[in-house]
Write a protein that holds these residues in place. Structure first.
Motif, PDB file in Angstrom:
ATOM      1  N   ARG A   1       0.647  -1.141   0.188  1.00  0.00           N
ATOM      2  CA  ARG A   1       0.103   0.000  -0.151  1.00  0.00           C
ATOM      3  C   ARG A   1       0.774   1.086   0.383  1.00  0.00           C
ATOM      4  O   ARG A   1       0.493   2.580  -0.745  1.00  0.00           O
ATOM      5  CB  ARG A   1      -0.922  -0.203   1.277  1.00  0.00           C
ATOM      6  CG  ARG A   1      -1.501   1.106   1.664  1.00  0.00           C
ATOM      7  CD  ARG A   1      -2.474   1.059   2.769  1.00  0.00           C
ATOM      8  NE  ARG A   1      -4.193   0.823   2.061  1.00  0.00           N
ATOM      9  CZ  ARG A   1      -5.041   0.473   2.753  1.00  0.00           C
ATOM     10  NH1 ARG A   1      -4.568   0.464   4.410  1.00  0.00           N
ATOM     11  NH2 ARG A   1      -5.929  -0.029   2.580  1.00  0.00           N
ATOM     12  N   VAL A   2       1.838   1.477   0.744  1.00  0.00           N
ATOM     13  CA  VAL A   2       2.659   2.694   0.725  1.00  0.00           C
ATOM     14  C   VAL A   2       3.972   3.348  -0.122  1.00  0.00           C
ATOM     15  O   VAL A   2       4.315   3.823  -0.520  1.00  0.00           O
ATOM     16  CB  VAL A   2       3.521   2.671   2.244  1.00  0.00           C
ATOM     17  CG1 VAL A   2       4.761   4.123   2.604  1.00  0.00           C
ATOM     18  CG2 VAL A   2       2.279   2.167   3.795  1.00  0.00           C
ATOM     19  N   LYS A   3       3.909   1.414  -0.516  1.00  0.00           N
ATOM     20  CA  LYS A   3       5.813   1.172  -1.546  1.00  0.00           C
ATOM     21  C   LYS A   3       5.482   0.804  -2.503  1.00  0.00           C
ATOM     22  O   LYS A   3       6.435   1.637  -3.807  1.00  0.00           O
ATOM     23  CB  LYS A   3       6.971   0.050  -0.724  1.00  0.00           C
ATOM     24  CG  LYS A   3       7.610   1.178   0.207  1.00  0.00           C
ATOM     25  CD  LYS A   3       7.583   2.578   0.698  1.00  0.00           C
ATOM     26  CE  LYS A   3       8.878   2.641   1.800  1.00  0.00           C
ATOM     27  NZ  LYS A   3       9.491   3.897   1.284  1.00  0.00           N
ATOM     28  N   GLY A   4       4.066   0.172  -2.833  1.00  0.00           N
ATOM     29  CA  GLY A   4       3.709  -0.195  -4.130  1.00  0.00           C
ATOM     30  C   GLY A   4       4.263  -1.347  -4.293  1.00  0.00           C
ATOM     31  O   GLY A   4       4.543  -2.221  -3.393  1.00  0.00           O
ATOM     32  N   GLU A   5       3.723  -2.143  -5.646  1.00  0.00           N
ATOM     33  CA  GLU A   5       4.446  -3.407  -5.845  1.00  0.00           C
ATOM     34  C   GLU A   5       5.470  -3.922  -5.621  1.00  0.00           C
ATOM     35  O   GLU A   5       5.481  -4.967  -5.432  1.00  0.00           O
ATOM     36  CB  GLU A   5       2.618  -4.324  -7.316  1.00  0.00           C
ATOM     37  CG  GLU A   5       1.486  -3.713  -7.046  1.00  0.00           C
ATOM     38  CD  GLU A   5       1.048  -4.850  -5.800  1.00  0.00           C
ATOM     39  OE1 GLU A   5       1.409  -5.689  -6.054  1.00  0.00           O
ATOM     40  OE2 GLU A   5      -0.152  -4.144  -5.005  1.00  0.00           O
ATOM     41  N   HIS A   6       6.215  -3.650  -6.843  1.00  0.00           N
ATOM     42  CA  HIS A   6       7.503  -3.100  -6.463  1.00  0.00           C
ATOM     43  C   HIS A   6       7.820  -4.192  -5.636  1.00  0.00           C
ATOM     44  O   HIS A   6       8.763  -4.315  -5.333  1.00  0.00           O
ATOM     45  CB  HIS A   6       7.590  -2.430  -7.441  1.00  0.00           C
ATOM     46  CG  HIS A   6       9.365  -3.387  -8.179  1.00  0.00           C
ATOM     47  ND1 HIS A   6      10.243  -3.629  -8.872  1.00  0.00           N
ATOM     48  CD2 HIS A   6      10.933  -1.999  -7.190  1.00  0.00           C
ATOM     49  CE1 HIS A   6      11.335  -3.955  -9.414  1.00  0.00           C
ATOM     50  NE2 HIS A   6      11.919  -2.931  -7.690  1.00  0.00           N
ATOM     51  N   GLU A   7       8.008  -2.814  -4.599  1.00  0.00           N
ATOM     52  CA  GLU A   7       8.489  -2.930  -2.950  1.00  0.00           C
ATOM     53  C   GLU A   7       8.143  -3.798  -2.579  1.00  0.00           C
ATOM     54  O   GLU A   7       8.829  -5.261  -2.109  1.00  0.00           O
ATOM     55  CB  GLU A   7       8.639  -1.754  -2.853  1.00  0.00           C
ATOM     56  CG  GLU A   7       9.230  -1.393  -1.583  1.00  0.00           C
ATOM     57  CD  GLU A   7      10.625  -1.973  -1.504  1.00  0.00           C
ATOM     58  OE1 GLU A   7      11.365  -2.335  -0.197  1.00  0.00           O
ATOM     59  OE2 GLU A   7      11.231  -1.480  -1.922  1.00  0.00           O
ATOM     60  N   GLY A   8       6.920  -4.415  -2.384  1.00  0.00           N
ATOM     61  CA  GLY A   8       6.194  -5.837  -1.621  1.00  0.00           C
ATOM     62  C   GLY A   8       6.943  -6.540  -2.612  1.00  0.00           C
ATOM     63  O   GLY A   8       7.391  -7.998  -2.086  1.00  0.00           O
TER      64      GLY A   8
END
Length: 676
Positions: free
Chosen positions: A600-607
């Motif tokens: 949610r905070v960092k986006g799908e790539h960071e996830g």
């Protein structure tokens, strides 16, 4: 992550299936290493067998047949503790068992071990000179039946094999002592014997598939020592009863099957039964299918009801743990039937808007403020999986309404639980711990959190928004509007109550004295749940505080290491462990919530980066401590030693969800197999 394989490779030498978890001679003859690895096999009905890769019990909870007994409130009891085997080779006897007494291990049969494989069923291979013997342990699916198959792989037969059963017949939390009350007279049955040491217990039938000589020679073995109980500060010595011994001929090409069951068996069918049960075992040759098998171990189907075992070897059923773990243990595998049966079984025990937290089935405790709120979240995830709310409303709508009205009504639930004028939930009274941080020492909660708890109110806000969504989907606009108005009030109060602008994160709880600023993982639910009461900037602040001070790939610390109350190690006696339990100790179950917050905070790539880091860590972890599964806790400080239960439902559920979110194909079309 490895490439997932759907095939099982053969060990050409002895026809063994490839196992994701395996040890060879160097790891097995090193006794301290072998004793640190514990394995588990359940029967999907609440029973289990468990010991170490040395086949030496180090806990009072270890045993080859541990069953829940309805005569004793469903508590688990150890019937068969272990089996000791002796083989005669060239006129000499070799003892294959391993047992600890004060200051000594005797016998020391681990020195003959050359391999251990967890799949398809726990399998041990021994070498004594030119003789090679395979021993396979199999706990039958949905039955109270242990089967042990012995196969002569190499060497001239026949060999004389002697088997001695060590019986406990006691509660898994207790220890046995030699006594005059035990019934030492046993009754002959085909190819074996049967007996029951004490009233209320089932009769144990012990038989072999081939003709054997059973010699009744009742004897007590004194002061068997359990090293893990000693480390944990508990009584660690017990006396085990050996009724006699079986002597059999082991021949090449003619496997011998030893059976222990709570009903008499047909000896001629034991080998067929073993092969049939073995064929039902799912493969465990990859991380993915080993993880799936781990998830299935926690489901206990008692025919009229089904529950989740919170953790092995000592936890029973816990309401909170069930609701947190249930979606991850079932929905990635498509087990909607299990989800529905578990949740419906739990709801049947609801009283006055509270769900049972823990305790025996005949006397549960209703001392959890968060269990009812996790119920909303579990139903929400079911609705998302099913694609609509209609069936969920039919099954659990009445319970949802009752819990909501009880929490939001004018009267208070027990322990002063209820909504206050600002719309937030207040909970707690002196001397009680109602949240998941529930350790109590000498009658005092280690983490007293009476007041407005941050995760409770994050769950409450999410529950209201879910009810709003559900009422809209069901065509009830008036009710949906009522939920929307309350949600707006709760959202405004949440930020005003918990946000700490000088620190940039949320208070852990707020009471009459003000806000508690400790950095704990509880605040993460205000970011990870679908409905967040925070602004995007506030969400980022919470996530960064948790990432900076609490996150590890093994789980989240329960308190920042910067806090003076931080405990770096979870060890020692019960008081020392309880004081550290939620004061820095790492809990893996938070990893799914952390990943949701990261996305949610960092986006799908960071996830994606976070998810792969977690999965790579857990793939290694499954080869340690609880073999093929994931444990309860780790030390807050490196090297993050294992602690607590070696197999924990919500830990496995979190990793299941992470794996499925990264690789949706892993569990596609998965079906519940036989137990491992």
């Amino acid at each position: 992550m490895e490439k997932v394989s759907t095939s099982s490779e053969k060990n050409e030498a002895h026809g063994e299936l490839r196992s994701y978890i395996a040890f060879d001679q160097p790891e097995l003859v090193n006794l301290s290493a072998a004793l640190s690895h514990e394995f588990l096999s359940t029967n999907h009905s609440g029973g289990y067998m468990s010991t170490t890769s040395a086949l030496c019990n180090t806990r009072k909870y270890h045993g080859l047949m541990v069953l829940p007994l309805e005569n004793f409130g469903g508590d688990r009891h150890v019937l068969l503790s272990t089996l000791d085997e002796t083989i005669a080779v060239d006129g000499k006897e070799f003892h294959l068992g391993v047992r600890r007494f004060p200051g000594v291990y005797e016998p020391r049969g681990h020195k003959y071990l050359v391999s251990f494989r967890l799949a398809p069923t726990p399998t041990f291979v021994y070498r004594v000179g030119d003789v090679l013997i395979r021993k396979e342990l199999l706990f039958a699916h949905t039955k109270e039946h242990l089967l042990v198959r012995y196969t002569l792989l190499e060497g001239r037969g026949p060999l004389r094999l002697t088997i001695r059963p060590f019986l406990a017949f006691r509660n898994s939390h207790a220890l046995a002592r030699a006594n005059m009350n035990a019934e030492v007279h046993f009754t002959p049955v085909p190819n074996g014997t049967s007996g029951c040491l004490y009233p209320g217990f089932p009769t144990l039938y012990m038989q072999t598939n081939v003709a054997s000589e059973y010699v009744h020679a009742p004897d007590w073995h004194y002061n068997v020592e359990y090293s893990e109980e000693y480390k944990r500060g508990y009584d660690c010595h017990e006396d085990l009863f050996v009724p006699g011994y079986f002597t059999c001929a082991l021949r090449e090409g003619r496997p011998l099957v030893f059976s222990a069951a709570t009903q008499v068996c047909n000896p001629r069918l034991l080998l067929r039964d073993f092969n049939g049960e073995l064929a039902r075992r799912p493969p465990r040759d990859t991380f993915a299918n080993t993880l799936q098998a781990a998830a299935e171990q926690f489901l206990a189907d008692r025919r009229r009801s089904m529950y989740i075992v919170a953790g092995y070897p000592w936890f029973g059923r816990w309401g909170r743990d069930t609701l947190i773990a249930l979606p991850g243990l079932t929905l990635p595998l498509g087990r909607v039937d299990c989800f529905e049966k578990v949740l419906t079984s739990l709801v049947k025990e609801m009283r006055g808007g509270l769900l049972p937290n823990m305790g025996r089935s005949d006397a549960p405790a209703f001392n959890s403020v968060d269990a009812p709120l996790w119920f909303f979240r579990a139903v929400e995830e079911y609705c998302d999986y099913m694609g609509d709310c209609a069936r969920a409303w039919k099954l659990w709508g009445k319970a949802l309404r009752e819990i909501f009205e009880r929490l939001s009504g004018d009267g208070l639930l027990p322990f002063s639980i209820g909504m206050r004028p600002n719309g937030l939930i207040w909970a707690g009274e002196p001397g009680v711990a109602l949240t998941w941080m529930d350790a109590v020492v000498n009658g005092c909660p280690v983490t007293p959190r009476t007041g407005f708890d941050v995760e409770i109110n994050a769950l409450w806000f999410n529950a209201i928004r879910f009810m709003q969504r559900m009422y809209s989907a069901l065509g009830k606009p008036g009710e949906a509007e009522r939920m929307a108005l309350l949600a707006d009030r709760v959202q405004a109060s949440f930020a005003a109550t918990f946000w700490l602008p000088q620190k940039g994160y949320l208070a852990d709880y707020v009471d009459e004295r003000g806000a508690n600023p400790y950095v704990r993982p509880n605040q993460l639910l205000a970011v990870s749940l679908p409905a967040s009461p925070l602004t995007a900037e506030q969400q980022a602040g919470v996530f960064e505080a948790v990432r900076r001070e609490l996150y590890t790939p093994l789980g989240l610390r329960t308190l920042s290491p910067k806090n003076p109350s931080y405990h770096p190690h979870y060890e020692g006696g019960q008081v020392a462990r309880d004081e550290a339990y939620h004061q820095g100790t790492i809990w893996p179950w938070w990893l799914w919530e952390y990943l949701c917050a990261a996305r949610r905070v960092k986006g799908e790539h960071e996830g994606e980066v976070v998810a792969r880091q977690i999965l790579e860590t857990m793939a290694r972890e499954m080869h340690c401590y609880g073999l093929g599964t994931i444990g309860e806790v780790f030390d807050g400080d490196p090297p993050h030693a294992h602690g607590g239960a070696y197999a924990q439902a919500w830990s496995v559920a979190a990793v299941m969800r992470i794996a499925e979110s990264v690789h949706p194909e892993l569990f596609a079309g998965a079906q519940m197999g036989g137990e491992v």
